[in-house]
Design an enzyme around this catalytic site. Structure first.
Site, PDB file in Angstrom:
ATOM      1  N   ASP A 155      -2.298  -1.778  -4.697  1.00 17.91           N
ATOM      2  CA  ASP A 155      -1.757  -1.591  -3.351  1.00 17.91           C
ATOM      3  C   ASP A 155      -2.911  -1.202  -2.437  1.00 17.91           C
ATOM      4  OD1 ASP A 155       0.892  -2.098  -4.086  1.00 17.91           O
ATOM      5  OD2 ASP A 155       1.285  -0.009  -4.572  1.00 17.91           O
ATOM      6  N   ASP A 198       4.446  -7.073  -1.758  1.00 15.55           N
ATOM      7  CA  ASP A 198       5.527  -6.190  -1.314  1.00 15.55           C
ATOM      8  C   ASP A 198       6.063  -6.639   0.048  1.00 15.55           C
ATOM      9  OD1 ASP A 198       5.055  -4.672  -3.606  1.00 15.55           O
ATOM     10  OD2 ASP A 198       3.773  -3.247  -2.554  1.00 15.55           O
TER      11      ASP A 198
END
Length: 174
Positions: free
Chosen positions: A128, A144
């Site tokens: 991330d 995401d």
């Protein structure tokens, strides 16, 4: 035209090829962004908009918002099941152009799921790197974004765009 040749024709149609190319490109964009995050952000953050948005490298060993930490095999199993469901749903949709938006949503969702699945399989964690500091939102990635955007669009499609009767007719036609 018998059922088998009709199914084969449906699988090789120009529309499905275009959606498959989209799926590959979306997955590739996610993979490239994660490689870039790994190589350029692992040891430093980059502020894009001071106090608002930054790139911040994070190795997430769970799912959204860090839930199910270190449950790699559970997350892999769930993702594989979701991908199978998405594939079956894609081909169950009526062939009409009217359903292209919903078909695109399924492709977008599948690309996001596959992008994070590849991370879990290769790295044992998901990379991330996008962080909204202003609202202290959890760090996330391109896959995401795909999942969130597709979820909102699918909800829109099911609530406002398609009538239940259209899906019933498609089930009867198969």
């Amino acid at each position: 035209m018998n059922i088998k040749s009709h199914t084969f024709h449906k699988l090789t149609s120009k529309t499905n090829i275009i959606f498959f190319i989209m799926f590959v490109l979306l997955t590739f964009i996610d993979r490239i962004s994660k490689y870039a995050a790994f190589y350029f952000l692992a040891d430093r953050d980059i502020e894009l908009i001071p106090g608002v948005l930054e790139f911040h490298y994070l190795e997430n060993r769970g799912a959204a918002w860090g839930i199910l930490q270190n449950q790699r095999w559970l997350l892999i199993t769930i993702t594989v099941l979701v991908l199978i469901f998405l594939l079956l749903s894609y081909f169950k949709l009526p062939a009409a152009k009217r359903f292209h938006l919903l078909r695109f949503c399924l492709v977008l969702l599948a690309a996001g799921a596959l992008g994070n699945l590849i991370d879990r399989l290769m790295n044992h964690y998901v990379i991330d790197f996008i962080y909204f500091r202003l609202i202290d939102f959890p760090v996330f990635n391109i896959a995401d974004c795909y999942v969130c955007i597709s979820a909102v669009l699918i909800l829109y499609c099911l609530l406002f765009r398609y009538k239940d009767e259209e899906f019933k007719l498609s089930k009867e036609g198969h």
